[in-house]
Design a protein around this motif. Sequence first.
Motif, mmCIF file in Angstrom:
data_model
loop_
_atom_site.group_PDB
_atom_site.id
_atom_site.type_symbol
_atom_site.label_atom_id
_atom_site.label_comp_id
_atom_site.label_asym_id
_atom_site.label_seq_id
_atom_site.Cartn_x
_atom_site.Cartn_y
_atom_site.Cartn_z
ATOM 1 N N GLU A 1 -1.151 -10.311 1.717
ATOM 2 C CA GLU A 1 -1.887 -10.858 0.670
ATOM 3 C C GLU A 1 -3.300 -10.698 0.807
ATOM 4 N N SER A 2 -3.886 -10.097 1.611
ATOM 5 C CA SER A 2 -5.284 -9.630 1.881
ATOM 6 C C SER A 2 -5.746 -8.573 1.303
ATOM 7 N N HIS A 3 -4.850 -7.752 0.624
ATOM 8 C CA HIS A 3 -5.048 -6.522 -0.253
ATOM 9 C C HIS A 3 -5.948 -5.451 0.709
ATOM 10 N N GLN A 4 -6.020 -5.688 1.800
ATOM 11 C CA GLN A 4 -6.880 -5.065 2.918
ATOM 12 C C GLN A 4 -6.190 -3.820 3.480
ATOM 13 N N SER A 5 -6.607 -2.560 3.823
ATOM 14 C CA SER A 5 -6.056 -1.527 4.616
ATOM 15 C C SER A 5 -6.007 -2.084 6.091
ATOM 16 N N SER A 6 -5.122 -1.448 6.826
ATOM 17 C CA SER A 6 -4.883 -1.612 8.187
ATOM 18 C C SER A 6 -5.509 -0.507 8.973
ATOM 19 N N ILE A 7 -5.862 -0.648 10.036
ATOM 20 C CA ILE A 7 -6.112 0.469 10.998
ATOM 21 C C ILE A 7 -5.324 0.538 12.185
ATOM 22 N N GLY A 8 -5.241 1.688 12.913
ATOM 23 C CA GLY A 8 -4.479 1.712 14.099
ATOM 24 C C GLY A 8 -3.404 3.002 14.043
ATOM 25 N N LEU A 9 -2.487 3.036 14.997
ATOM 26 C CA LEU A 9 -1.401 3.813 14.776
ATOM 27 C C LEU A 9 0.160 3.268 14.448
ATOM 28 N N PHE A 10 0.418 3.999 13.440
ATOM 29 C CA PHE A 10 1.680 3.754 12.797
ATOM 30 C C PHE A 10 3.035 4.702 13.056
ATOM 31 N N ARG A 11 4.030 4.190 13.010
ATOM 32 C CA ARG A 11 5.187 5.303 13.059
ATOM 33 C C ARG A 11 5.802 5.344 11.732
ATOM 34 N N THR A 12 6.211 6.400 11.125
ATOM 35 C CA THR A 12 6.704 6.583 9.579
ATOM 36 C C THR A 12 8.256 6.197 9.892
ATOM 37 N N LEU A 13 8.600 5.527 8.752
ATOM 38 C CA LEU A 13 9.951 5.556 8.763
ATOM 39 C C LEU A 13 10.851 6.419 7.520
ATOM 40 N N ASN A 14 11.452 5.488 6.681
ATOM 41 C CA ASN A 14 12.271 6.130 5.617
ATOM 42 C C ASN A 14 11.413 6.488 4.483
ATOM 43 N N SER A 15 11.787 7.389 3.560
ATOM 44 C CA SER A 15 11.203 7.225 2.069
ATOM 45 C C SER A 15 12.288 6.441 1.283
ATOM 46 N N TYR A 16 11.689 6.374 0.137
ATOM 47 C CA TYR A 16 12.718 5.513 -0.902
ATOM 48 C C TYR A 16 11.912 5.604 -2.246
ATOM 49 N N GLU A 17 12.753 5.103 -3.131
ATOM 50 C CA GLU A 17 12.146 5.289 -4.535
ATOM 51 C C GLU A 17 11.824 3.781 -5.008
ATOM 52 N N GLY A 18 10.405 3.305 -5.203
ATOM 53 C CA GLY A 18 10.125 2.119 -5.495
ATOM 54 C C GLY A 18 9.627 1.934 -6.726
ATOM 55 N N SER A 19 8.767 0.664 -6.724
ATOM 56 C CA SER A 19 7.846 0.626 -8.147
ATOM 57 C C SER A 19 6.824 1.421 -8.164
ATOM 58 N N ASN A 20 6.330 2.011 -7.068
ATOM 59 C CA ASN A 20 5.481 3.098 -7.151
ATOM 60 C C ASN A 20 5.870 4.598 -6.761
ATOM 61 N N GLY A 21 7.185 4.509 -7.263
ATOM 62 C CA GLY A 21 7.572 6.100 -7.229
ATOM 63 C C GLY A 21 8.247 6.290 -5.629
ATOM 64 N N TYR A 22 8.069 7.635 -5.570
ATOM 65 C CA TYR A 22 8.414 7.820 -4.233
ATOM 66 C C TYR A 22 7.616 7.360 -3.097
ATOM 67 N N SER A 23 8.136 6.568 -2.007
ATOM 68 C CA SER A 23 7.157 6.043 -1.217
ATOM 69 C C SER A 23 7.736 6.228 0.168
#
Length: 242
Positions: free
Chosen positions: A127-149
């Motif tokens: 709920e901070s509505h802030q971005s995060s820095i650092g390294l991420f691993r990508t997971l699966n794609s899906y259709e959500g409230s913001n479309g393709y995500s």
Amino acid sequence: MPNCKLRRSIGLLLIGALTLFTSPLLAGDFMVRAFTPQQLDQPPLAQQLAHMAPHANPGVLHLAARALNCADPGADRLAVIDFSLPSTEPRLWVFDLRHDRLMFRELVSHGQGSGDNMASAFSNIPESHQSSIGLFRTLNSYEGSNGYSLRLKGLEPGVNDLAYERAIVMHGADYVSEDFIEKAGRLGRSHGCPAVREEIAVPLINSIKDQQYLFTYYPDQEWLSQSTYLRCPGNDSRLAMQ
């Protein structure tokens, strides 16, 4: 007279040094620029990234290469976001490492809580509505409230490891566009997600989904000095898979 000139030069150098190290942003930027090819032995991946993206900060690319070499040196794709740049500039690069080509150079948003045109605050807190820095691993794609995500798994404890819980995902948004920049003087902002142009969301997400990597940078001194992935211990190159 020569001694006066020498004292003046020394004085200017001391002032510059004090200015640098009393400013977190400048000090962080100095740390990144310290990783330029002329000052360190660049790993082959850093050279590869710099060749594909000559307009990107080579220090940021060097850090991205260090993080990926630590996490998964066999990865096929890597995305890099440089949050030290304003939102009005393309600051997202997607690299095809296997075929040595730059796939995308794009605009990308930051969170409402991170700043206006320039991001300056980052968080791992829900709920901070802030971005995060650092390294991420990508997971699966899906259709959500913001479309393709695209779901993201933060790999750095205390820095971004709550990204999945926070629903920090990559998605398309109508507020990421040149038209929005012309009207507002900046991109629109998300709740912390790295949002991209709607027109390229699907192919961009497809290019990095399923066990690839995203590296997001900002000159945060604490993260730069403590990140495990920037100082990989020993020869353990699979920390990210734990």
